[in-house]
Design a protein around this motif. Structure first.
Motif, PDB file in Angstrom:
ATOM      1  N   SER A  72       0.851  -1.185   0.000  1.00 52.50           N
ATOM      2  CA  SER A  72       0.000   0.000   0.000  1.00 52.50           C
ATOM      3  C   SER A  72       0.893   1.244   0.000  1.00 52.50           C
ATOM      4  CB  SER A  72      -0.899   0.012   1.235  1.00 52.50           C
ATOM      5  OG  SER A  72      -0.121   0.143   2.423  1.00 52.50           O
ATOM      6  N   ASN A  73       0.304   2.396  -0.270  1.00 46.64           N
ATOM      7  CA  ASN A  73       1.073   3.640  -0.242  1.00 46.64           C
ATOM      8  C   ASN A  73       1.649   3.899   1.148  1.00 46.64           C
ATOM      9  OD1 ASN A  73       0.541   4.203  -2.948  1.00 46.64           O
ATOM     10  ND2 ASN A  73      -1.315   5.360  -2.487  1.00 46.64           N
ATOM     11  N   GLU A  74       0.860   3.558   2.179  1.00 42.29           N
ATOM     12  CA  GLU A  74       1.323   3.758   3.554  1.00 42.29           C
ATOM     13  C   GLU A  74       2.510   2.852   3.873  1.00 42.29           C
ATOM     14  OE1 GLU A  74      -2.766   5.079   2.997  1.00 42.29           O
ATOM     15  OE2 GLU A  74      -1.785   3.149   2.638  1.00 42.29           O
ATOM     16  N   TRP A  75       2.475   1.647   3.363  1.00 40.52           N
ATOM     17  CA  TRP A  75       3.570   0.692   3.555  1.00 40.52           C
ATOM     18  C   TRP A  75       4.835   1.213   2.876  1.00 40.52           C
ATOM     19  CZ3 TRP A  75       6.053  -2.838   0.038  1.00 40.52           C
ATOM     20  CH2 TRP A  75       6.702  -3.932   0.637  1.00 40.52           C
ATOM     21  N   ASN A  76       4.679   1.709   1.638  1.00 37.80           N
ATOM     22  CA  ASN A  76       5.824   2.271   0.916  1.00 37.80           C
ATOM     23  C   ASN A  76       6.438   3.429   1.697  1.00 37.80           C
ATOM     24  OD1 ASN A  76       5.427   0.486  -1.217  1.00 37.80           O
ATOM     25  ND2 ASN A  76       4.195   1.930  -2.394  1.00 37.80           N
ATOM     26  N   THR A  77       5.576   4.308   2.214  1.00 35.04           N
ATOM     27  CA  THR A  77       6.060   5.448   2.987  1.00 35.04           C
ATOM     28  C   THR A  77       6.726   4.998   4.283  1.00 35.04           C
ATOM     29  OG1 THR A  77       4.285   6.824   2.087  1.00 35.04           O
ATOM     30  CG2 THR A  77       5.375   7.629   4.078  1.00 35.04           C
ATOM     31  N   GLY A  78       6.247   3.871   4.825  1.00 40.00           N
ATOM     32  CA  GLY A  78       6.821   3.349   6.061  1.00 40.00           C
ATOM     33  C   GLY A  78       8.301   3.054   5.961  1.00 40.00           C
ATOM     34  N   PHE A  79       8.763   2.620   4.791  1.00 46.27           N
ATOM     35  CA  PHE A  79      10.194   2.385   4.597  1.00 46.27           C
ATOM     36  C   PHE A  79      10.963   3.699   4.677  1.00 46.27           C
ATOM     37  CE2 PHE A  79       8.608  -1.474   2.408  1.00 46.27           C
ATOM     38  CZ  PHE A  79       9.413  -2.423   2.999  1.00 46.27           C
ATOM     39  N   LYS A  80      10.441   4.716   4.019  1.00 46.93           N
ATOM     40  CA  LYS A  80      11.141   5.994   3.958  1.00 46.93           C
ATOM     41  C   LYS A  80      11.210   6.667   5.329  1.00 46.93           C
ATOM     42  CE  LYS A  80      10.549   8.302   0.237  1.00 46.93           C
ATOM     43  NZ  LYS A  80      11.930   8.242  -0.324  1.00 46.93           N
ATOM     44  N   LEU A  81      10.124   6.540   6.100  1.00 49.20           N
ATOM     45  CA  LEU A  81      10.046   7.227   7.393  1.00 49.20           C
ATOM     46  C   LEU A  81      10.529   6.376   8.566  1.00 49.20           C
ATOM     47  CD1 LEU A  81       6.598   9.037   7.007  1.00 49.20           C
ATOM     48  CD2 LEU A  81       8.890   9.892   6.474  1.00 49.20           C
ATOM     49  N   GLY A  82      10.942   5.121   8.300  1.00 52.10           N
ATOM     50  CA  GLY A  82      11.445   4.271   9.372  1.00 52.10           C
ATOM     51  C   GLY A  82      10.375   3.882  10.368  1.00 52.10           C
ATOM     52  N   ARG A  83       9.216   3.451   9.879  1.00 57.09           N
ATOM     53  CA  ARG A  83       8.100   3.119  10.753  1.00 57.09           C
ATOM     54  C   ARG A  83       8.237   1.736  11.396  1.00 57.09           C
ATOM     55  NH1 ARG A  83       3.788   6.379   8.602  1.00 57.09           N
ATOM     56  NH2 ARG A  83       4.461   8.517   9.073  1.00 57.09           N
ATOM     57  N   PHE A  84       9.130   0.890  10.879  1.00 60.02           N
ATOM     58  CA  PHE A  84       9.330  -0.446  11.437  1.00 60.02           C
ATOM     59  C   PHE A  84      10.791  -0.837  11.286  1.00 60.02           C
ATOM     60  CE2 PHE A  84       7.450  -0.523   7.216  1.00 60.02           C
ATOM     61  CZ  PHE A  84       8.336  -1.273   6.468  1.00 60.02           C
ATOM     62  N   ALA A  85      11.216  -1.783  12.137  1.00 63.08           N
ATOM     63  CA  ALA A  85      12.651  -2.082  12.240  1.00 63.08           C
ATOM     64  C   ALA A  85      13.075  -3.348  11.525  1.00 63.08           C
ATOM     65  CB  ALA A  85      13.043  -2.184  13.713  1.00 63.08           C
ATOM     66  N   THR A  86      12.149  -4.280  11.251  1.00 61.41           N
ATOM     67  CA  THR A  86      12.517  -5.543  10.598  1.00 61.41           C
ATOM     68  C   THR A  86      11.555  -5.828   9.452  1.00 61.41           C
ATOM     69  OG1 THR A  86      11.105  -6.984  11.960  1.00 61.41           O
ATOM     70  CG2 THR A  86      13.315  -6.470  12.801  1.00 61.41           C
ATOM     71  N   LYS A  87      12.019  -6.654   8.521  1.00 59.25           N
ATOM     72  CA  LYS A  87      11.191  -7.025   7.381  1.00 59.25           C
ATOM     73  C   LYS A  87      11.538  -8.431   6.929  1.00 59.25           C
ATOM     74  CE  LYS A  87       8.178  -6.562   4.204  1.00 59.25           C
ATOM     75  NZ  LYS A  87       7.804  -7.948   4.513  1.00 59.25           N
ATOM     76  N   THR A  88      10.513  -9.317   6.836  1.00 53.51           N
ATOM     77  CA  THR A  88      10.742 -10.603   6.179  1.00 53.51           C
ATOM     78  C   THR A  88      11.194 -10.294   4.757  1.00 53.51           C
ATOM     79  OG1 THR A  88       8.376 -10.636   5.666  1.00 53.51           O
ATOM     80  CG2 THR A  88       9.102 -11.921   7.558  1.00 53.51           C
ATOM     81  N   CYS A  89      12.300 -10.902   4.346  1.00 53.16           N
ATOM     82  CA  CYS A  89      13.015 -10.347   3.195  1.00 53.16           C
ATOM     83  C   CYS A  89      13.382 -11.395   2.144  1.00 53.16           C
ATOM     84  CB  CYS A  89      14.292  -9.686   3.716  1.00 53.16           C
ATOM     85  SG  CYS A  89      14.796  -8.248   2.770  1.00 53.16           S
ATOM     86  N   PRO A  90      12.477 -11.694   1.208  1.00 55.33           N
ATOM     87  CA  PRO A  90      12.887 -12.510   0.069  1.00 55.33           C
ATOM     88  C   PRO A  90      13.902 -11.746  -0.776  1.00 55.33           C
ATOM     89  CG  PRO A  90      10.711 -11.587  -0.303  1.00 55.33           C
ATOM     90  CD  PRO A  90      11.080 -11.257   1.112  1.00 55.33           C
ATOM     91  N   SER A  91      14.609 -12.428  -1.627  1.00 56.62           N
ATOM     92  CA  SER A  91      15.691 -11.809  -2.391  1.00 56.62           C
ATOM     93  C   SER A  91      15.237 -10.558  -3.140  1.00 56.62           C
ATOM     94  CB  SER A  91      16.273 -12.830  -3.373  1.00 56.62           C
ATOM     95  OG  SER A  91      15.237 -13.430  -4.148  1.00 56.62           O
TER      96      SER A  91
END
Length: 426
Positions: A253-272
């Motif tokens: 979502s747009n909010e999720w995308n913005t969350g990366f930029k603003l540092g809203r969360f510290a970890t992410k399940t990360c496929p390649s």
């Protein structure tokens, strides 16, 4: 009269060729070459490979139908399967839709029968080939890319919480789901205004996909209520939500995308492939803050990847299978990886130096190719997916978990999810 009919036929076929329709002249292009249509979505890294294949096969013309997103591509695929006509010679299928294709396996060719005889399932990682193999051992798809899972995290935010931030040191935090959630408790207690993970559905799906048995057993019986692992995952994730570990964001979502930029969360399940998403969304101002480690709670996992199938509608099935086999061969998988970052699924490709030496500067010059190649080897088996598996994940459990994030009682949300799962499975 006969001559006039031939002229009309030639004109119709020429127009059809322009429109990428293969119904005329048994799949012949206007110039007499065999026309092979291939339907893909997003980016597979095939544009230059098509040119290379045509140069080596001057009797073949490749016409690509590329859809921007996966959902409309697959909707079109299933519509044309139902209609009995209109499909491309080669149809790409994303893993999230594979269970629906496997339920209609009779409408696809067995690639072990029509494909090149030297292309056998052991070319791929065992779990990749097995997922596209029917109960009677027919191979429906040649594997393209995969999405082996690691964990990504914000080093600066970890340091603020008094947690280790070096990729080697953080592995113990990601050893099990218990240790992961325990670290999340410590994090949210020390850092205000920042969540531990992005959204409950992302964590739940990763946990669920690690189990031998998921929503359905191999007889396609719904086992949501009788599979204790699912309820255990639900309890663990909703408990973490109650403790403030979730940013309550809907993936992509747009909010999720913005969350990366603003540092809203510290970890992410990360496929390649998530490395590219993080770099794009977090932006250059966050370069060096994100890191990735070759650890994932409770072992390995996979999220993403596709297959190339040859529907029985194809008028050039053998040549279509030959093209699909070539596109998914180790050499071409490496070229696609270099072009678009699609991570290889063939065993030989995973040992290729070009992959193993690949460095990601945004994530601190980590050798990302080698890291994810190692993670791919940790996946032991592909979980069996029932016909409605994707529907349960996207339309039942994800919304139910979002309702918990919005304040609904977890037990009540669970009962709703079970009821909706039963409806979807009918």
């Amino acid at each position: 009269m006969r001559s006039r009919r031939r002229q009309i036929t030639a004109l119709v076929c020429a127009v059809a060729s322009t429109l990428a329709v293969t119904a005329c002249g048994a799949g012949k292009a206007a110039d007499g070459r065999t026309e092979l249509t291939i339907a893909t979505f997003n980016e597979f890294g095939y544009d230059e490979l098509f040119k290379e294949y045509e140069a080596a096969h001057p009797d073949v013309k490749i016409t690509q139908r590329k859809t921007g997103q996966g959902a409309p591509h697959h909707q079109n695929l299933f519509t044309k399967l139902g209609a009995g006509s209109g499909l491309a010679d080669v149809e790409a299928v994303e893993e999230g839709y594979l269970s629906q294709v496997m339920a209609k396996a009779g409408q696809f060719n067995d690639l072990k029968e029509i494909g090149p005889k030297d292309v056998t399932p052991d070319r791929w990682l065992p779990w990749k080939a097995e997922a596209a193999t029917t109960k009677d051992r027919r191979l429906i798809g040649f594997g393209t890319d995969i999405g082996p899972l690691a964990m990504c995290y914000r080093k600066d935010l970890f340091a603020s919480a008094g947690l280790p931030s070096d990729p080697e040191e953080v592995k113990r935090l990601f050893a099990t789901w218990d240790s992961y959630f325990a670290a999340g408790d410590q994090f949210v207690a020390k850092v205000s205004g920042v969540a531990w993970f992005d959204g409950a559905a992302q964590i739940f799906n990763a946990m669920h996909n690690q189990h031998d048995v998921g929503y359905f057993d191999r007889s396609d019986k719904l086992v949501v209520e009788s599979n204790p692992a699912i309820r255990s995952d639900w309890t663990a994730v909703t408990n973490a939500v109650a403790k403030g570990q979730s940013a309550k964001l809907v993936a992509f979502s747009n909010e999720w995308n913005t969350g990366f930029k603003l540092g809203r969360f510290a970890t992410k399940t990360c496929p390649s492939w998530m490395l590219g998403v993080i770099e794009t969304q977090a932006g250059p101002e966050n370069a060096g803050k994100w890191a990735v480690t070759d650890a994932f709670p409770n072992g390995g996992g996979n999220w993403g990847g596709s297959y190339l199938t040859v529907p029985k509608q194809s008028r050039n099935a053998a040549k279509a299978a030959e093209l699909a086999a070539w596109l998914t061969a180790p050499e071409q998988q490496i070229k696609a990886f270099q072009a678009r970052g699609t991570f290889p699924s063939q065993v030989d490709a995973l040992e290729n130096r070009a992959l193993l030496e690949q460095v990601n500067t945004y994530f601190g010059d980590v050798k990302a190719g080698a890291l994810f190649a190692a993670q791919a080897q940790k996946v032991k088996a592909a979980q069996y997916k029932g016909p409605a598996d994707g529907q349960l994940q996207e339309n039942v459990f994800a919304p139910a978990l979002q309702s918990v994030e919005q304040g609904k009682n977890p037990d009540e949300a669970w009962r709703t999810a079970v009821q909706e799962a039963q409806k979807a499975a009918k």
